[in-house]
Write an enzyme that holds these catalytic residues in place. Structure first.
Site, mmCIF file in Angstrom:
data_model
loop_
_atom_site.group_PDB
_atom_site.id
_atom_site.type_symbol
_atom_site.label_atom_id
_atom_site.label_comp_id
_atom_site.label_asym_id
_atom_site.label_seq_id
_atom_site.Cartn_x
_atom_site.Cartn_y
_atom_site.Cartn_z
ATOM 1 N N ASP A 292 0.774 -1.087 -0.011
ATOM 2 C CA ASP A 292 -0.081 0.018 0.004
ATOM 3 C C ASP A 292 0.845 1.301 -0.019
ATOM 4 O OD1 ASP A 292 -2.621 1.508 0.246
ATOM 5 O OD2 ASP A 292 -1.649 2.055 2.208
ATOM 6 N N GLU B 145 -1.563 -1.574 -5.868
ATOM 7 C CA GLU B 145 -2.765 -0.994 -6.320
ATOM 8 C C GLU B 145 -2.402 -0.010 -7.689
ATOM 9 O OE1 GLU B 145 -6.594 1.660 -4.337
ATOM 10 O OE2 GLU B 145 -4.708 1.092 -3.229
ATOM 11 N N CYS C 72 -16.435 -7.572 13.692
ATOM 12 C CA CYS C 72 -15.619 -8.554 14.433
ATOM 13 C C CYS C 72 -14.692 -7.725 15.723
ATOM 14 C CB CYS C 72 -14.450 -9.138 13.864
ATOM 15 S SG CYS C 72 -13.339 -7.976 13.088
ATOM 16 N N CYS D 217 -13.360 -2.501 13.545
ATOM 17 C CA CYS D 217 -14.286 -3.043 12.706
ATOM 18 C C CYS D 217 -15.765 -3.206 13.499
ATOM 19 C CB CYS D 217 -13.740 -4.525 12.473
ATOM 20 S SG CYS D 217 -14.942 -5.401 11.449
ATOM 21 N N CYS E 252 -12.377 -9.831 8.610
ATOM 22 C CA CYS E 252 -13.649 -10.664 8.353
ATOM 23 C C CYS E 252 -14.405 -10.091 7.034
ATOM 24 C CB CYS E 252 -14.722 -10.334 9.601
ATOM 25 S SG CYS E 252 -15.064 -8.469 9.816
ATOM 26 N N ASP F 78 -3.321 1.485 7.164
ATOM 27 C CA ASP F 78 -2.322 1.263 5.927
ATOM 28 C C ASP F 78 -1.801 -0.179 5.893
ATOM 29 O OD1 ASP F 78 -2.100 4.038 5.589
ATOM 30 O OD2 ASP F 78 -0.591 4.276 7.010
#
Length: 407
Positions: free
Chosen positions: A196, A280, A354, A351, A335, A361
């Site tokens: 990334d 990416e 979860c 999250c 997840c 990053d």
């Protein structure tokens, strides 16, 4: 695979004069070819062929009083300049009809003697060679001193002499390398990683490593600002202004060279350590139109990805580019829950499904690796643990427990 190896040249005064003549003659022939094509287009006539242009603009032009000085340089340099004009028109027409990928190209334009970058090319039939003392012997130029930083892997097919905006001379050799020999140079590896790219940290790997961004332009801003201010105070056309311009160009060249060296070293390290890499496909041009433009240009993401691409092809590695619209920063890497977009100042988030606390990053790098299909190692075994039977309080739509077991 064809590669370019560049080395610094140190011509003496007479050789610099000879190179200046060659640069000028190549520029004149190129401009004459463009002028002949444009005159034919204006008159509604078909474009003259390359052979016709060679006869008219080189062979016959040498016999006239206005172009007799074309005979002072190697004929190969003039022929290659015509080929450059021919290739420029082919690329222009291919871009018009859509057969050439990338941004649309404009029609070839006239070259100016005030252009800060000049170049000429010598092919094998020019009879250039490297002598026993390591000097580059060029026709009608002489034996030029070369600073050899490494040895050439094979016999080069051509050499391009370049003078950049900072007044430096370089020799760029075209060398064909063997894929099998290049692949044997790299150690075997079964590692895979996702990358990334960012601004605070230049690269974040899926294994949690963060590589700091050197910010070469930001660190040199004070020096560049002082040099640019001195340039603006000089009178146009004066020798002092030219000296100040060279000072600014050398400062920018130092920044570009340092950035390129950093990209080369990091790309080679990642290619050596990993068999497959996911990255990416960023919209760099769009990001360069935002308030982060200077930082985006300073990072040089496009140059780094291009280096990764050709190094992976050369050494038999795999590079996978994922789409720029994949929500890597919005998806939980544990997840796979998509939590929506988040402002840039949010570097960590939890999250809601979860309860995992995620580094923005590192989470993006892991999602890049998943999206690239690299979540399975070379042996074929799954990276994630086998699924376990859900407990009673974990079933339903209210997510997983945030207790020690889920952690």
């Amino acid at each position: 695979m064809q590669l370019r190896y560049s080395f610094r040249l140190y011509p003496d005064a007479s050789q610099r004069t000879a190179l200046a003549k060659a640069f000028g003659c190549a520029r004149v022939v190129f401009n004459d070819a463009v002028r002949a094509r444009e005159s034919a287009r204006t008159a509604g006539l078909p474009f003259p062929k390359a052979g016709e242009l060679s006869t008219r603009l080189i062979t016959q032009a040498k016999q006239t009083a206005s172009r007799s000085w074309l005979g002072e340089v190697s004929a190969v340099v003039l022929q290659q300049s015509l080929r450059d004009a021919e290739r420029a028109y082919k690329n222009f027409f291919a871009s018009l009809n859509g057969t050439r990928k990338g941004t649309r190209l404009g029609a070839p334009r006239f070259k100016s003697r005030k252009d800060q970058r000049q170049s000429i090319r010598f092919t094998a039939n020019a009879r250039w060679h490297i002598d026993k003392a390591g000097r580059l012997n060029l026709p009608k130029v002489g034996a030029v001193k070369v600073k050899w930083s490494r040895s050439l892997p094979a016999t080069p097919s051509s050499v391009t002499v370049i003078k950049d905006s900072a007044g430096r001379y370089f020799a760029s050799f075209v060398v064909a390398t063997a894929p099998a020999a290049d692949a044997a140079r790299m150690p075997d590896s079964d590692q895979q990683t996702g990358i990334d790219l960012g601004l605070t940290h230049f690269a974040i790997l899926s294994d949690g490593r963060k590589i700091d961004s050197p910010r070469f332009l930001r660190r040199a801003e004070k020096k560049l600002k002082r040099a640019q201010r001195e340039l603006s105070r000089k009178q146009k056309g004066s020798k002092n202004r030219n000296k100040a311009r060279l000072k600014v160009a050398r400062a920018h060249a130092q920044v570009a060279d340092a950035r390129r060296e950093f990209h080369h070293q990091l790309a080679t390290k990642l290619i050596r350590e990993n068999q497959a890499i996911g990255v990416e496909d960023l919209a760099v041009k769009a990001l360069a139109r935002t308030h982060l433009a200077k930082s985006v240009h300073d990072a040089g993401w496009s140059q780094f990805v291009a280096m990764l691409e050709y190094k992976a092809q050369r050494y038999g590695r795999t590079l996978v580019k994922i789409g720029r619209f994949v929500p890597t920063s919005q998806t939980c890497s544990v997840c796979d829950t998509v939590d929506g977009p988040k402002p840039l100042h949010i570097r960590e988030w939890t999250c809601p499904a979860c309860g995992t606390v995620l580094d923005r990053d590192i989470n993006s790098a892991r999602n890049v690796k998943k999206a690239a299909g690299l979540a399975v190692p070379a042996c074929g075994a799954p990276v994630r643990p086998e699924p376990v039977l859900a407990q009673r309080d974990e079933t339903g739509s209210h997510g997983f427990s945030t207790g020690p077991r889920a952690a």
